[in-house]
Scaffold this active site. Sequence first.
Site, short mmCIF file in Angstrom:
data_model
loop_
_atom_site.label_atom_id
_atom_site.label_comp_id
_atom_site.label_asym_id
_atom_site.label_seq_id
_atom_site.Cartn_x
_atom_site.Cartn_y
_atom_site.Cartn_z
N TYR A 144 0.85 -1.19 0.00
CA TYR A 144 0.00 0.00 0.00
C TYR A 144 0.88 1.23 0.00
O TYR A 144 1.85 1.31 0.76
CB TYR A 144 -0.90 0.00 1.24
CG TYR A 144 -1.79 1.21 1.37
CD1 TYR A 144 -2.86 1.43 0.49
CD2 TYR A 144 -1.57 2.16 2.37
CE1 TYR A 144 -3.69 2.54 0.61
CE2 TYR A 144 -2.40 3.28 2.50
CZ TYR A 144 -3.45 3.46 1.62
OH TYR A 144 -4.27 4.56 1.74
N ASP A 238 9.37 2.65 -0.07
CA ASP A 238 8.31 3.31 0.69
C ASP A 238 8.44 2.86 2.14
O ASP A 238 8.06 1.76 2.51
CB ASP A 238 6.93 2.96 0.12
CG ASP A 238 5.81 3.68 0.89
OD1 ASP A 238 6.12 4.37 1.89
OD2 ASP A 238 4.64 3.55 0.49
N LYS A 266 4.37 8.83 9.10
CA LYS A 266 4.08 8.24 10.41
C LYS A 266 5.06 8.69 11.51
O LYS A 266 4.90 9.79 12.01
CB LYS A 266 3.95 6.74 10.27
CG LYS A 266 2.76 6.43 9.32
CD LYS A 266 2.33 5.00 9.18
CE LYS A 266 1.03 4.95 8.38
NZ LYS A 266 1.05 4.17 7.17
C1 LIG Z 1 0.41 4.63 5.81
C2 LIG Z 1 1.18 4.40 4.57
C3 LIG Z 1 1.07 5.27 3.47
C4 LIG Z 1 0.09 6.41 3.42
O1 LIG Z 1 0.35 7.35 4.41
P1 LIG Z 1 -0.85 8.33 4.86
O2 LIG Z 1 -0.19 9.25 5.83
O3 LIG Z 1 -1.91 7.46 5.45
O4 LIG Z 1 -1.32 9.03 3.64
C5 LIG Z 1 1.90 5.06 2.38
N1 LIG Z 1 2.76 4.03 2.36
C6 LIG Z 1 2.88 3.17 3.38
C7 LIG Z 1 3.87 2.06 3.30
C8 LIG Z 1 2.07 3.31 4.51
O5 LIG Z 1 2.16 2.42 5.50
#
Ligand SMILES: *Cc1c(COP(=O)(O)O)cnc(C)c1O
Length: 427
Positions: A144, A238, A266
């Site tokens: 994701y 990511d 995060k």
């Molecule tokens: C949470 C997450 C996102 C998206 O971040 P948001 O702050 O929710 O937009 C993108 N990539 C990864 C791997 C994530 O865990």
Amino acid sequence: MNIEHSKQAFLKAQALIPGGVNSPVRAFKSVGGIPRFIASGEGAYLIDIDNNRYVDYVQSWGPLIFGHRDESIENAVIEAVKHGLSFGAPTEAESDLAELIISIYDSIEKVRFVSSGTEAVMSAIRLARGFTNRDDIVKFTGCYHGHSDALLVQAGSGAATFGTPSSPGVPADFTKHTLLAAYNNIESVRKCFQDSPGIACVIIEPIAGNMGLVPADKDFLAQLRSVCNEHGALLIFDEVMSGFRACLHGAESITGTKPDLVTLGKVIGGGMPVGAFGGRRDIMACLSPEGGVYQAGTLSGNPVAMAAGLASIRKLKANGRVFSILEDRAKRLMEGFKDAARKHNIPLQTDVRGSMFGFFFNENPVSNFADALKSDTQRFALFHAAMLEAGFYFACSQFETGFISTAITDMMIEETIIAAESIFGAL
Ligand SMILES: *Cc1c(COP(=O)(O)O)cnc(C)c1O
């Protein structure tokens, strides 16, 4: 457990907000039951509006590595607020956080801040396309990367839980440049490169956390690096979730593979909305206003958010042992779960990376999304509901990752294992 106030609040919210929530997973759809409405957080605990207390293994889905209301982060935010909430002009705090991140991540030479992980990834991909002058991208099934159009192609997390591989509202024309490969499967990546002459980048969660916790094999990442080099494509890690969660110096430090660009989020916001993307200086130079690739944000680098991020990352950098302590606790929790499950003949797969842990009700080891989907989600739903009732707040989907914060003590871990064991016995 009395949850009358949460029930009422959820009814009210559903009349006002689609599904009653501002991010789908919060609605508990895949496990059933009533989402708890939260009044406050305190250290390891969440307290709901009926005054029930839960040991929190979600930590706002990752950001709160020091638990709720960490004193130094809270004080930094209060101090920043007193100087003004937003200026739309540069502040020194942005350079301070940039300098800190660059000093920690080998592969980040320059960095830009945004307000969410979604924005970070979306911008990094635009940058990769601008830098390479190519359109196609490769992503992995089950990873994701936020909810931008091009990446809502069989995403994991909420989308997987809801069984919608791609979302209505995303034109097929927008996703035709997104090629899908299978996680931990280099042949499927090679196939993408055969099918497309113009791949700008491959984006991967090097420690996948959005199909449950599924780390990439070291060898696979090394091969991915060489395939990208061979074809002049960029490699993007990511690490919005795994960054400052699995270890201090990023997945590159534990896997040995260096990406060209990294996305973060995060933990770097310490609980405030922050995302970032960074990497090689020559690539970052393509970004506006230095280069032509446009990207902007009214609240990007917001001073209050920067203050929270700085306090959080400074504290992590100063406490070198924090990740091994958290990893020991996560390992103990997963070993305890495994032993308890074995006693009751429940097949359980577990894994740990730093403060991240994951468990699948699955007969076989999980190394990609197809494996993860073979998990027993009904059993997970029963487990989730019973643990919640017992005062332990776990992510409300089989396909999410759990998090240990420094506020979670060894004793809480032991209590969690005891609760899980009695629930396994009843499953
Ligand atoms: C949470 C997450 C996102 C998206 O971040 P948001 O702050 O929710 O937009 C993108 N990539 C990864 C791997 C994530 O865990």
